[in-house]
Scaffold this motif. Structure first.
Motif, PDB file in Angstrom:
ATOM      1  N   UNK A   1       0.873  -1.325   0.023  1.00  0.00           N
ATOM      2  CA  UNK A   1      -0.108  -0.015   0.060  1.00  0.00           C
ATOM      3  C   UNK A   1       0.883   1.081  -0.011  1.00  0.00           C
ATOM      4  N   UNK A   2       1.985   1.172   0.733  1.00  0.00           N
ATOM      5  CA  UNK A   2       2.947   2.397   0.887  1.00  0.00           C
ATOM      6  C   UNK A   2       3.559   2.680  -0.343  1.00  0.00           C
ATOM      7  N   UNK A   3       4.170   1.597  -0.850  1.00  0.00           N
ATOM      8  CA  UNK A   3       5.341   1.665  -2.023  1.00  0.00           C
ATOM      9  C   UNK A   3       4.284   1.818  -3.231  1.00  0.00           C
ATOM     10  N   UNK A   4       3.271   1.241  -3.440  1.00  0.00           N
ATOM     11  CA  UNK A   4       2.516   1.264  -4.749  1.00  0.00           C
ATOM     12  C   UNK A   4       1.016   1.727  -4.921  1.00  0.00           C
ATOM     13  N   UNK A   5       0.627   2.071  -3.850  1.00  0.00           N
ATOM     14  CA  UNK A   5      -0.852   2.941  -3.661  1.00  0.00           C
ATOM     15  C   UNK A   5      -1.763   1.921  -4.003  1.00  0.00           C
ATOM     16  N   UNK A   6      -1.449   0.653  -3.766  1.00  0.00           N
ATOM     17  CA  UNK A   6      -2.686  -0.435  -4.024  1.00  0.00           C
ATOM     18  C   UNK A   6      -3.674  -0.335  -3.326  1.00  0.00           C
ATOM     19  N   UNK A   7      -5.091  -0.597  -3.782  1.00  0.00           N
ATOM     20  CA  UNK A   7      -6.161  -0.829  -3.099  1.00  0.00           C
ATOM     21  C   UNK A   7      -6.050  -1.982  -2.043  1.00  0.00           C
ATOM     22  N   UNK A   8      -6.464  -2.021  -0.654  1.00  0.00           N
ATOM     23  CA  UNK A   8      -6.081  -2.989   0.357  1.00  0.00           C
ATOM     24  C   UNK A   8      -7.166  -3.288   1.004  1.00  0.00           C
ATOM     25  N   UNK A   9      -7.623  -4.589   1.305  1.00  0.00           N
ATOM     26  CA  UNK A   9      -8.544  -5.077   2.073  1.00  0.00           C
ATOM     27  C   UNK A   9      -7.625  -5.788   3.268  1.00  0.00           C
TER      28      UNK A   9
END
Length: 427
Positions: free
Chosen positions: A157-165
């Motif tokens: 999430x921090x490095x790629x900005x991925x949506x995360x559940x």
């Protein structure tokens, strides 16, 4: 079709309840236009295995595997028995712990934060960063315990900005065994900080009970959805009811889950009613702690006891359906009010009455009452438990011992997957 990456430690051939939640989601997600890719360890140290669960993995599903370093392998040099016992969650009471057990718990609690699978985080992040850049993945899902898996999601999430559940099958800092890890002040603070960081950075949080949801709402403003565990439609499990008054518990019976008032009630009934003694069988399926076995022996019930050990999931379902009465036990502390064991839902669809014992305010109490699948008592309710057992025995003699469940459809794995798909499509 929306594509999601599911990061989980437990995956077939792992056995036990931890593997089934996401195995079942993966089984049904494509029916709701969600295409899952699964990332799991290549060489995990699973305390129990059930190869039959491998047959439920969809044939064309993508399962990525990467090596994991697990210190449990080295801990076995000290004591293989103690290491295996602790890894299964069976922790003896303080005064009964050996020096090796105390040492392993201290090391586990203070040097492997949040858990002993922490060494999988960095190599997983390195590999998955490359994979995510190459493939079109819409959302990342992490499921814990082990909660170190959530740290993989946090870094991506921090490095790629991925949506995360972030999916919590159990709580983190308030889980029942947390206080048994002999945590120092620094370790406690680090657990709390990591838990808060995960909860505040995930785009959506999944939990398995309302109590855990309320607990997490005090930590984060991120949306939280309750998706309980559930049951699946099991094919090819045809059994006959036991001709004895068979009372069964499926799953681990840890030291804290020791219903001494149940043992006393059963013993007293065998003394007062010879026909009850002739019919009674107590069947325990799964790992059982020495404390529980000693209590059963001390209560004079050893001659009625059948120990099955760990069995396959399909065999466990068969045992549930053939038993006359199913027992569900939760540890008698406030921290376990939120625990809703996965086996509860399989108990519910077995049409066998459930006798549950747990702490005041337990979430399982409401579920059992609203589905009309059994009864719930607290640990001190000896008189009521004994009366209920006798009532169930009378129904057994008449051939009328069964349940009439209400509203179980919402707990089917397929329906729960539909709920999950709605969450994922909104991200």
């Amino acid at each position: 079709m929306k594509k999601v990456l599911i990061i989980t430690y437990y995956w077939p051939p792992a056995g036990g309840p931890g593997v089934q939640r996401w195995l079942k989601f993966v089984k049904y997600l494509r029916e709701y236009a969600i295409d899952p890719v699964v990332f799991v360890p290549e060489n995990p140290t699973y305390p129990i295995k059930d190869t039959s669960l491998s047959t439920e993995i969809p044939e064309d599903i993508t399962v990525l595997k990467r090596s994991i370093f697990e210190p449990y392998r080295f801990a076995q040099f000290f004591s293989k028995k103690d290491t295996n016992t602790i890894s299964k969650g069976i922790i003896a009471r303080g005064e009964k712990q050996s020096f090796i057990q105390r040492l392993l718990l201290y090391i586990r609690g203070n040097y492997f934060i949040p858990d002993a699978r922490k060494f999988w985080v960095k190599p997983s992040v390195r590999f998955l960063k490359k994979y995510l850049k190459k493939h079109q993945i819409d959302t990342i899902i992490t499921t814990g315990p082990p909660h170190s898996v959530h740290l993989i999601g946090l870094e991506l999430k921090k490095e790629m900005g991925s949506k995360w559940v972030a999916d919590f099958r159990d709580p983190w800092t308030t889980i029942g065994y947390h206080d048994k890890l002999k945590l120092g002040k620094r370790a406690k603070e680090k657990h709390t900080l990591l838990e808060e960081e995960v909860l505040t950075n995930a785009d959506h949080v999944l939990v398995t009970s309302n109590t855990t949801k309320h607990e997490f709402e005090a930590i984060t403003l991120q949306p939280i959805t309750v998706i309980t565990n559930g049951y699946d439609y099991e094919k090819g499990v045809e059994v006959s009811l036991s001709d004895r008054f068979t009372i069964s518990h499926i799953g681990s019976l840890l030291s804290g889950r020791n219903p001494v008032m149940l043992w006393k009630a059963l013993y007293d009934l065998t003394e007062e009613h010879p026909d009850f003694a002739t019919s009674l069988e107590i069947q325990l399926v799964g790992a059982v702690s020495e404390d529980v076995l000693e209590s059963i022996k001390g209560a004079g019930l050893t001659s009625f006891l059948t120990l099955k050990g760990y069995v396959s999931h399909q065999e466990a379902v068969a045992i549930q359906r053939s038993s006359q009465l199913l027992v569900l036990i939760e540890i008698d502390v406030p921290e376990t009010r939120c625990i809703i064991p996965g086996k509860l839902f399989e108990y519910m669809v077995s049409n066998r009455p459930i006798l549950a014992i747990g702490p005041e305010g337990a979430d399982i109490e409401g579920l059992i009452k609203e589905t009309n699948t059994g009864v719930f008592y607290q640990y001190g309710d000896y008189t009521d438990i004994k009366k209920q057992l006798w009532e169930y025995y009378q129904q057994f003699l008449k051939g009328t011992l069964q349940t009439q469940p209400i509203g179980l459809q919402r707990f089917s794995r397929k329906e729960l997957t539909r709920t999950l798909s709605e969450v994922l499509k909104k991200l």
